[in-house]
Design a protein around this motif. Sequence first.
Motif, short mmCIF file in Angstrom:
data_model
loop_
_atom_site.label_atom_id
_atom_site.label_comp_id
_atom_site.label_asym_id
_atom_site.label_seq_id
_atom_site.Cartn_x
_atom_site.Cartn_y
_atom_site.Cartn_z
N LEU A 1 6.08 5.01 -5.21
CA LEU A 1 6.67 3.92 -5.98
C LEU A 1 7.72 3.12 -5.21
CD1 LEU A 1 7.15 5.72 -9.43
CD2 LEU A 1 5.25 4.25 -8.72
N TYR A 2 8.43 3.78 -4.30
CA TYR A 2 9.61 3.14 -3.72
C TYR A 2 9.55 2.96 -2.21
CZ TYR A 2 11.18 4.43 -8.38
OH TYR A 2 11.27 4.60 -9.75
N LYS A 3 8.39 3.22 -1.62
CA LYS A 3 8.18 2.99 -0.19
C LYS A 3 9.26 3.65 0.68
CE LYS A 3 7.98 -1.52 -0.30
NZ LYS A 3 7.78 -2.90 0.19
N SER A 4 9.59 4.89 0.37
CA SER A 4 10.59 5.61 1.14
C SER A 4 10.07 6.99 1.53
CB SER A 4 11.90 5.75 0.35
OG SER A 4 11.69 6.44 -0.86
N THR A 5 10.71 7.59 2.51
CA THR A 5 10.26 8.87 3.06
C THR A 5 10.85 10.02 2.25
OG1 THR A 5 10.19 7.90 5.27
CG2 THR A 5 10.16 10.31 5.14
N PRO A 6 10.03 10.99 1.85
CA PRO A 6 10.57 12.16 1.14
C PRO A 6 11.41 13.02 2.07
CG PRO A 6 8.23 12.46 1.63
CD PRO A 6 8.57 11.04 2.00
N ASP A 7 12.06 14.01 1.51
CA ASP A 7 12.91 14.92 2.29
C ASP A 7 12.03 15.87 3.09
OD1 ASP A 7 14.76 16.69 3.28
OD2 ASP A 7 15.91 16.86 1.42
N MET B 1 -1.92 2.04 -12.69
CA MET B 1 -0.58 1.55 -13.02
C MET B 1 0.03 0.79 -11.85
SD MET B 1 1.18 4.68 -15.13
CE MET B 1 0.76 5.00 -16.83
N LEU B 2 -0.22 1.28 -10.63
CA LEU B 2 0.31 0.59 -9.45
C LEU B 2 -0.24 -0.83 -9.38
CD1 LEU B 2 0.09 3.37 -6.68
CD2 LEU B 2 2.05 2.77 -8.11
N VAL B 3 -1.52 -0.97 -9.72
CA VAL B 3 -2.14 -2.30 -9.70
C VAL B 3 -1.60 -3.15 -10.85
CG1 VAL B 3 -4.32 -3.55 -9.91
CG2 VAL B 3 -4.22 -1.41 -8.59
N PHE B 4 -1.52 -2.55 -12.05
CA PHE B 4 -1.09 -3.29 -13.24
C PHE B 4 0.35 -3.78 -13.10
CE2 PHE B 4 0.80 -3.47 -17.49
CZ PHE B 4 -0.08 -4.36 -18.12
N PHE B 5 1.25 -2.91 -12.63
CA PHE B 5 2.66 -3.29 -12.49
C PHE B 5 2.97 -3.95 -11.15
CE2 PHE B 5 2.97 0.28 -15.60
CZ PHE B 5 3.50 -0.45 -16.65
N ARG B 6 1.92 -4.14 -10.33
CA ARG B 6 2.07 -4.80 -9.01
C ARG B 6 3.12 -4.10 -8.15
NH1 ARG B 6 1.75 -11.26 -10.69
NH2 ARG B 6 -0.29 -11.12 -11.72
N VAL B 7 2.98 -2.80 -8.07
CA VAL B 7 3.90 -2.01 -7.26
C VAL B 7 3.51 -2.16 -5.79
CG1 VAL B 7 4.82 0.29 -6.81
CG2 VAL B 7 4.16 -0.35 -9.14
N PRO B 8 4.44 -2.61 -4.94
CA PRO B 8 4.11 -2.73 -3.51
C PRO B 8 3.94 -1.37 -2.86
CG PRO B 8 6.43 -3.19 -3.89
CD PRO B 8 5.81 -3.05 -5.24
N VAL B 9 2.90 -1.21 -2.06
CA VAL B 9 2.58 0.06 -1.42
C VAL B 9 2.46 -0.15 0.07
CG1 VAL B 9 0.86 1.90 -1.24
CG2 VAL B 9 1.39 0.93 -3.48
N ASP B 10 2.95 0.81 0.85
CA ASP B 10 2.80 0.73 2.31
C ASP B 10 2.37 2.09 2.85
OD1 ASP B 10 5.06 2.29 2.21
OD2 ASP B 10 6.40 0.82 3.12
N ALA B 11 2.55 2.31 4.14
CA ALA B 11 2.07 3.54 4.80
C ALA B 11 2.79 4.79 4.30
CB ALA B 11 2.23 3.41 6.31
N HIS B 12 3.93 4.64 3.62
CA HIS B 12 4.64 5.80 3.10
C HIS B 12 3.79 6.60 2.10
CE1 HIS B 12 8.22 3.68 4.65
NE2 HIS B 12 8.74 4.89 4.75
N ILE B 13 2.79 5.93 1.52
CA ILE B 13 1.97 6.62 0.53
C ILE B 13 1.17 7.77 1.16
CG2 ILE B 13 -0.16 5.27 0.74
CD1 ILE B 13 -0.19 5.15 -2.36
N LEU B 14 1.03 7.78 2.47
CA LEU B 14 0.32 8.87 3.15
C LEU B 14 1.06 10.20 3.03
CD1 LEU B 14 -0.89 7.03 6.39
CD2 LEU B 14 -2.22 7.57 4.34
N TYR B 15 2.35 10.14 2.71
CA TYR B 15 3.10 11.39 2.51
C TYR B 15 2.61 12.15 1.27
CZ TYR B 15 6.58 10.09 6.04
OH TYR B 15 7.21 9.77 7.21
#
Length: 259
Positions: free
Chosen positions: A220-226, A127-141
């Motif tokens: 999905l939103y390239k932000s840091t969790p709590d 889905m990330l590929v299909f909807f072209r969701v931008p991903v960065d290093a935050h995904i490591l969380y």
Amino acid sequence: MNRFIKDTKKYWKYTIYAAKSQLKTEVANSYLNWIWWILEPFCFMLIYAFVFGLMFHHKELYYNAYIFVGLAVWDFFNRCIKSSVRMVKRNKSIVSKVYLPKHTLIMSDMMVNGFKMLICFAIVVGMLVFFRVPVDAHILYVIPILITVVLFTFGCCCILLHLGVFIEDMSNVINIALRLVFYLTGIFYNIRSFPEPYQSLILRGNPLALLITGLRDCVLYKSTPDMPWLGIWFLISLALSVFGIWNIYKNENTYVKVI
């Protein structure tokens, strides 16, 4: 804990074998076989997306993937919890004849449901590929969040395995409790849309809501969790697991007598 580690190593091959056997049994007489593991959560995602996305006009960005991330974690937790309540009684033919550390039954079941969760996350990647969701290093969380999900689920399952042996109606109670937790977890809506203090109470008091929201933030939103509250719930999950294992070892000789 030394006994737990020693037993886990000793019975590890059995745990793997039992998980594989359960997966094969589930699809043995099915026409679609393993495709159901993809089709079932995908259909639920479509239903929620249609009802809440189109009819109730939810405007979350990447809403289909948003729902699927929540469903992947919820299905894993929900199935493991429901199964753990009757784990000993369901395996009566085994535990009454040979000694088997009861936590290996939980581990085997979690492997089965964890495998299904990984399939769901593979779909999320698509889905990330299909909807072209931008991903960065935050995904490591994703790594510490999923570790906490597994640890929290294991701790709850250990405690419920013990209670399920002695309380016959525990499965009914758990079904009702899970229904409440489901609606307070934000599977198909954003908990952050709630006003304070309800938003903070749900996110910090319901670990599944916190963990699923954190996954959506980093994937999905390239932000840091709590992270502070993620750390708190990791420690609580660790404590639940330690207590659950200790309690099982303390009472496991009684289980056979009760069942």
